[in-house]
Design an enzyme around this catalytic site. Sequence first.
Site, PDB file in Angstrom:
ATOM      1  N   ASP A 221      -8.511  -1.203   9.232  1.00 47.23           N
ATOM      2  CA  ASP A 221      -8.894  -0.286  10.299  1.00 47.23           C
ATOM      3  C   ASP A 221      -9.214  -1.055  11.573  1.00 47.23           C
ATOM      4  O   ASP A 221      -9.749  -2.160  11.519  1.00 47.23           O
ATOM      5  CB  ASP A 221     -10.140   0.520   9.897  1.00 47.23           C
ATOM      6  CG  ASP A 221      -9.857   1.537   8.810  1.00 47.23           C
ATOM      7  OD1 ASP A 221      -8.679   1.800   8.508  1.00 47.23           O
ATOM      8  OD2 ASP A 221     -10.832   2.070   8.258  1.00 47.23           O
TER       9      ASP A 221
ATOM     10  N   ARG B 149       0.833  -1.208   0.000  1.00 51.00           N
ATOM     11  CA  ARG B 149       0.000   0.000   0.000  1.00 51.00           C
ATOM     12  C   ARG B 149       0.866   1.255   0.000  1.00 51.00           C
ATOM     13  O   ARG B 149       1.797   1.374   0.785  1.00 51.00           O
ATOM     14  CB  ARG B 149      -0.916   0.040   1.227  1.00 51.00           C
ATOM     15  CG  ARG B 149      -1.702   1.350   1.277  1.00 51.00           C
ATOM     16  CD  ARG B 149      -2.789   1.341   2.308  1.00 51.00           C
ATOM     17  NE  ARG B 149      -3.494   2.615   2.335  1.00 51.00           N
ATOM     18  CZ  ARG B 149      -4.439   2.903   3.192  1.00 51.00           C
ATOM     19  NH1 ARG B 149      -4.813   2.009   4.091  1.00 51.00           N
ATOM     20  NH2 ARG B 149      -5.034   4.067   3.166  1.00 51.00           N
TER      21      ARG B 149
ATOM     22  N   ARG C  46      -7.099   1.845  -3.029  1.00 47.37           N
ATOM     23  CA  ARG C  46      -5.910   1.306  -2.382  1.00 47.37           C
ATOM     24  C   ARG C  46      -5.933  -0.208  -2.459  1.00 47.37           C
ATOM     25  O   ARG C  46      -6.980  -0.821  -2.677  1.00 47.37           O
ATOM     26  CB  ARG C  46      -5.788   1.793  -0.930  1.00 47.37           C
ATOM     27  CG  ARG C  46      -6.816   1.278   0.079  1.00 47.37           C
ATOM     28  CD  ARG C  46      -8.233   1.777  -0.071  1.00 47.37           C
ATOM     29  NE  ARG C  46      -8.449   3.170   0.226  1.00 47.37           N
ATOM     30  CZ  ARG C  46      -8.696   3.640   1.448  1.00 47.37           C
ATOM     31  NH1 ARG C  46      -8.754   2.844   2.474  1.00 47.37           N
ATOM     32  NH2 ARG C  46      -8.926   4.910   1.610  1.00 47.37           N
TER      33      ARG C  46
ATOM     34  N   ASP D  84      -6.846  -1.754   3.090  1.00 51.14           N
ATOM     35  CA  ASP D  84      -7.026  -0.790   4.173  1.00 51.14           C
ATOM     36  C   ASP D  84      -7.482  -1.563   5.399  1.00 51.14           C
ATOM     37  O   ASP D  84      -8.532  -2.191   5.383  1.00 51.14           O
ATOM     38  CB  ASP D  84      -8.082   0.259   3.786  1.00 51.14           C
ATOM     39  CG  ASP D  84      -8.312   1.275   4.889  1.00 51.14           C
ATOM     40  OD1 ASP D  84      -7.321   1.704   5.513  1.00 51.14           O
ATOM     41  OD2 ASP D  84      -9.484   1.634   5.136  1.00 51.14           O
TER      42      ASP D  84
HETATM   43  P1  ATP Z   1     -11.025   6.328   7.390  1.00 51.92           P
HETATM   44  O1  ATP Z   1     -10.196   6.498   8.646  1.00 51.92           O
HETATM   45  O2  ATP Z   1     -12.071   7.389   7.212  1.00 51.92           O
HETATM   46  O3  ATP Z   1     -11.575   4.933   7.239  1.00 51.92           O
HETATM   47  P2  ATP Z   1      -8.743   5.714   5.772  1.00 51.92           P
HETATM   48  O4  ATP Z   1      -8.816   4.363   6.413  1.00 51.92           O
HETATM   49  O5  ATP Z   1      -8.618   5.746   4.276  1.00 51.92           O
HETATM   50  O6  ATP Z   1      -9.999   6.577   6.179  1.00 51.92           O
HETATM   51  P3  ATP Z   1      -6.017   6.070   6.427  1.00 51.92           P
HETATM   52  O7  ATP Z   1      -5.242   6.957   5.506  1.00 51.92           O
HETATM   53  O8  ATP Z   1      -5.885   4.576   6.239  1.00 51.92           O
HETATM   54  O9  ATP Z   1      -7.536   6.526   6.379  1.00 51.92           O
HETATM   55  O10 ATP Z   1      -5.642   6.357   7.951  1.00 51.92           O
HETATM   56  C1  ATP Z   1      -5.434   7.653   8.411  1.00 51.92           C
HETATM   57  C2  ATP Z   1      -4.968   7.623   9.875  1.00 51.92           C
HETATM   58  O11 ATP Z   1      -6.004   7.212  10.740  1.00 51.92           O
HETATM   59  C3  ATP Z   1      -3.842   6.666  10.187  1.00 51.92           C
HETATM   60  O12 ATP Z   1      -2.618   7.304  10.069  1.00 51.92           O
HETATM   61  C4  ATP Z   1      -4.107   6.247  11.649  1.00 51.92           C
HETATM   62  O13 ATP Z   1      -3.109   6.719  12.532  1.00 51.92           O
HETATM   63  C5  ATP Z   1      -5.396   6.933  11.984  1.00 51.92           C
HETATM   64  N1  ATP Z   1      -6.325   6.166  12.835  1.00 51.92           N
HETATM   65  C6  ATP Z   1      -6.922   6.664  13.952  1.00 51.92           C
HETATM   66  N2  ATP Z   1      -7.748   5.761  14.508  1.00 51.92           N
HETATM   67  C7  ATP Z   1      -7.681   4.655  13.722  1.00 51.92           C
HETATM   68  C8  ATP Z   1      -8.320   3.382  13.793  1.00 51.92           C
HETATM   69  N3  ATP Z   1      -9.204   3.084  14.780  1.00 51.92           N
HETATM   70  N4  ATP Z   1      -8.033   2.473  12.834  1.00 51.92           N
HETATM   71  C9  ATP Z   1      -7.157   2.786  11.845  1.00 51.92           C
HETATM   72  N5  ATP Z   1      -6.507   3.973  11.727  1.00 51.92           N
HETATM   73  C10 ATP Z   1      -6.775   4.902  12.651  1.00 51.92           C
HETATM   74 CA    CA Z   2     -10.728   3.025   6.367  1.00 45.80          CA
HETATM   75 CA    CA Z   3      -7.224   3.038   7.401  1.00 43.32          CA
END
Ligand code: ATP
Ligand code: CA
Ligand code: CA
Length: 142
Positions: A87, A73, A82, A85
Amino acid sequence: MGDRCAHIEAAVGQLRSATGVVSVALSSLYETEPVGGPPGQGRYLNAAACVETTLEPEAFLELLMVIERELGRVRRERWGPRIIDLDLLLFDDRVIDSPGLTVPHPRMHERRFVLEPLAEIGGAVIDPRSGRTISEILMSLP
Ligand code: ATP
Ligand code: CA
Ligand code: CA
């Protein structure tokens, strides 16, 4: 992007073999239209996993990010296409508000593409911020 199913399977495989991960139970895969992000994206494949781990939440998120990087990624625009992802949605009944980590995931409550797979494996789990179950939150979506 790419072979979405293979990427999810590879991520789950890496998770299963990671130090500190005891077990991983994966939901079905759900194909959904993209939400937010740039126009013209393809459909997404989503799933939820229930993970038993000895890691603390911060270390677990770090592991998720290592797996994202190992799968190739590259971070571009937010909510854009992407390879993978990962989360962190919930961690027991903990509430965490630190700069790099918010738990429960702050946008999960409004996302059908999160709540549907999550309800399949954990519909009775209680969201510690609202006190409602995942199934209740899903059913209350417009
Ligand atoms: P979204 O967060 O809206 O789903 P995304 O997954 O595309 O969007 P990313 O670019 O993958 O966003 O992550 C952005 C930031 O979110 C990461 O750098 C991470 O530190 C932060 N973050 C905060 N809380 C969480 C969580 N519960 N799970 C994953 N990432 C998190
Ligand atoms: Ca996400
Ligand atoms: Ca994410």
